[in-house]
Motif scaffolding. Structure first.
Motif, short mmCIF file in Angstrom:
data_model
loop_
_atom_site.label_atom_id
_atom_site.label_comp_id
_atom_site.label_asym_id
_atom_site.label_seq_id
_atom_site.Cartn_x
_atom_site.Cartn_y
_atom_site.Cartn_z
N GLU A 32 0.68 -8.14 11.34
CA GLU A 32 -0.63 -8.41 10.78
C GLU A 32 -0.64 -8.21 9.26
OE1 GLU A 32 -0.63 -3.93 11.32
OE2 GLU A 32 0.19 -5.67 12.38
N GLY A 33 -1.61 -8.86 8.63
CA GLY A 33 -1.83 -8.68 7.20
C GLY A 33 -2.92 -7.66 6.95
N GLY A 34 -3.19 -7.43 5.66
CA GLY A 34 -4.31 -6.58 5.29
C GLY A 34 -4.03 -5.09 5.35
N VAL A 35 -2.75 -4.70 5.38
CA VAL A 35 -2.38 -3.28 5.34
C VAL A 35 -1.65 -3.05 4.02
CG1 VAL A 35 -1.08 -1.42 6.42
CG2 VAL A 35 -2.22 -3.13 7.83
N PHE A 36 -2.16 -2.13 3.22
CA PHE A 36 -1.68 -1.98 1.85
C PHE A 36 -1.16 -0.57 1.58
CE2 PHE A 36 -5.49 -4.91 1.68
CZ PHE A 36 -4.74 -6.07 1.81
N SER A 37 -0.41 -0.46 0.47
CA SER A 37 0.11 0.85 0.06
C SER A 37 -0.33 1.23 -1.35
CB SER A 37 1.64 0.84 0.12
OG SER A 37 2.18 -0.07 -0.82
N HIS A 48 -4.66 -8.53 -0.85
CA HIS A 48 -6.04 -8.62 -0.35
C HIS A 48 -6.65 -9.99 -0.58
CE1 HIS A 48 -8.14 -8.46 -4.27
NE2 HIS A 48 -7.13 -7.70 -4.64
N ASP A 49 -6.14 -10.74 -1.57
CA ASP A 49 -6.69 -12.06 -1.87
C ASP A 49 -5.59 -12.95 -2.41
OD1 ASP A 49 -8.04 -14.31 -2.72
OD2 ASP A 49 -9.68 -13.22 -3.65
N PRO A 50 -5.00 -13.81 -1.56
CA PRO A 50 -3.91 -14.67 -2.01
C PRO A 50 -4.31 -15.67 -3.09
CG PRO A 50 -3.93 -14.52 0.39
CD PRO A 50 -5.20 -13.90 -0.09
N GLU A 51 -5.60 -15.96 -3.21
CA GLU A 51 -6.01 -16.89 -4.27
C GLU A 51 -5.88 -16.25 -5.64
OE1 GLU A 51 -9.78 -18.74 -3.68
OE2 GLU A 51 -9.26 -19.51 -1.69
N ILE A 52 -6.04 -14.93 -5.68
CA ILE A 52 -5.86 -14.22 -6.95
C ILE A 52 -4.39 -13.89 -7.15
CG2 ILE A 52 -6.35 -12.08 -8.19
CD1 ILE A 52 -9.06 -12.01 -6.75
N TRP A 53 -3.78 -13.34 -6.12
CA TRP A 53 -2.38 -12.92 -6.19
C TRP A 53 -1.51 -14.10 -5.77
CZ3 TRP A 53 -1.34 -8.34 -8.43
CH2 TRP A 53 -2.41 -7.45 -8.55
N ASN A 54 -1.24 -14.98 -6.73
CA ASN A 54 -0.54 -16.23 -6.47
C ASN A 54 0.70 -16.33 -7.35
OD1 ASN A 54 -1.48 -17.01 -9.05
ND2 ASN A 54 -3.38 -17.78 -8.16
N ASP A 55 1.26 -17.53 -7.44
CA ASP A 55 2.51 -17.73 -8.17
C ASP A 55 2.38 -17.43 -9.65
OD1 ASP A 55 5.25 -18.49 -8.44
OD2 ASP A 55 4.57 -20.40 -9.27
N ASP A 56 1.16 -17.46 -10.18
CA ASP A 56 0.97 -17.19 -11.61
C ASP A 56 0.79 -15.71 -11.91
OD1 ASP A 56 0.99 -19.93 -12.24
OD2 ASP A 56 -1.14 -20.12 -11.73
N HIS A 57 0.77 -14.89 -10.87
CA HIS A 57 0.43 -13.48 -11.03
C HIS A 57 1.67 -12.60 -10.90
CE1 HIS A 57 -2.01 -9.88 -11.04
NE2 HIS A 57 -3.13 -10.59 -11.03
N ILE A 58 1.74 -11.58 -11.74
CA ILE A 58 2.80 -10.60 -11.60
C ILE A 58 2.68 -9.90 -10.25
CG2 ILE A 58 1.49 -8.66 -12.61
CD1 ILE A 58 5.18 -9.53 -13.31
N LEU A 59 3.79 -9.54 -9.67
CA LEU A 59 3.96 -8.89 -8.36
C LEU A 59 3.97 -9.89 -7.21
CD1 LEU A 59 1.72 -5.66 -8.60
CD2 LEU A 59 3.89 -6.16 -9.71
N THR A 60 3.53 -11.12 -7.45
CA THR A 60 3.49 -12.11 -6.37
C THR A 60 4.08 -13.46 -6.79
OG1 THR A 60 1.19 -12.67 -6.95
CG2 THR A 60 1.52 -11.08 -5.17
#
Length: 255
Positions: free
Chosen positions: A194-199, A156-168
């Motif tokens: 498309e993006g923005g579809v999550f599970s 939902h937010d690539p700035e948060i979920w980046n290389d320093d973050h677990i899962l991304t």
């Protein structure tokens, strides 16, 4: 044939949800993760009464995986061959002419931790095992809770979920790409760009209501099945039910 994956986050709690969804969605094969039940407590009889055959590997409170199918499964493999691990995270079985591999991938806690290093070792072991599985079983479907969002479209937010973050982190995404390189294809991406579809959506901070999620539940199909992949999606409805799992079912259809 519709094949689905669902992290139910406690089958003891979510069995009514599972039964409802099986009736509504009418899949043919379902891979479950985080059943959180010892084998003797698995609701085999209740599922059999509805026409489901089950193979499963569980433990109390944590982990636990199962494969449900209309047709009886055979050649069941529990765990990654040659990889010593007491955690119940892997089960594979043959259903008809399909080989099904169900993975509940290690979370990894935080980048740089011992659990993160273990996750990467675990994924290396999965890679080598799946290479063998593909040689023996060209019609392979690998699905489950991968605890990796493949790319920025899946957060939902690539700035948060980046290389320093677990899962991304880059290392996790590279490990997933190594699985793709074996000849596996993200069924969802074969049909949706498309993006923005999550599970998955965190229970905290109104994650689902605000749609602050990740796509970490994947359905991968082998080269031999790619041409038969007729559709794929994520069913958000069960996430709206009372006391839901934090994950929604992901599915792929083979024509």
């Amino acid at each position: 044939m519709k094949i689905a994956s669902w992290n139910v986050n406690s089958l003891n709690v979510r069995l009514p949800h599972l039964q409802q969804w099986l009736s509504q969605a009418a899949p043919d094969i379902v891979a479950l993760q985080e059943t959180k039940l010892e084998d003797e407590r698995f609701p085999d009889d209740a599922l059999a009464a509805a026409g489901w055959r089950s193979v499963f590997s569980g433990q109390k409170t944590y982990n636990g995986v199962a494969i449900l199918s209309r047709e009886a499964a055979s050649d069941v493999q529990i765990g990654i061959p040659g990889f010593g691990d007491e955690q119940k995270r892997v089960i594979a079985a043959t259903v008809g002419d399909l080989r099904i591999v169900n993975l509940y991938v290690v979370n990894g806690q935080d980048v740089g931790t011992e659990k993160y290093a273990y996750k990467l070792r675990w994924l290396d072991a999965v890679h080598d095992w799946l290479a063998d599985e593909l040689r023996e079983h060209p019609n392979l479907v690998v699905l489950g809770d991968f605890n990796i969002a493949p790319d920025d479209r899946d957060v939902h937010d690539p700035e948060i979920w980046n290389d320093d973050h677990i899962l991304t982190s880059t290392a996790e995404r590279d490990a997933l790409k190594r699985l793709y390189a074996l000849g596996l294809h993200d069924g969802y991406r074969l049909h949706h760009d498309e993006g923005g579809v999550f599970s998955w959506w965190d229970y905290r901070q109104a994650g689902f209501r605000r749609d602050r999620g990740l796509r970490i539940d994947l359905t991968l199909v082998s080269d031999a099945l790619r041409g038969a992949c007729a559709g794929a999606g994520i069913d958000r409805e069960p996430r709206t039910w009372e006391r839901p799992s934090d994950h929604a079912p992901a599915w792929v259809e083979l024509g």
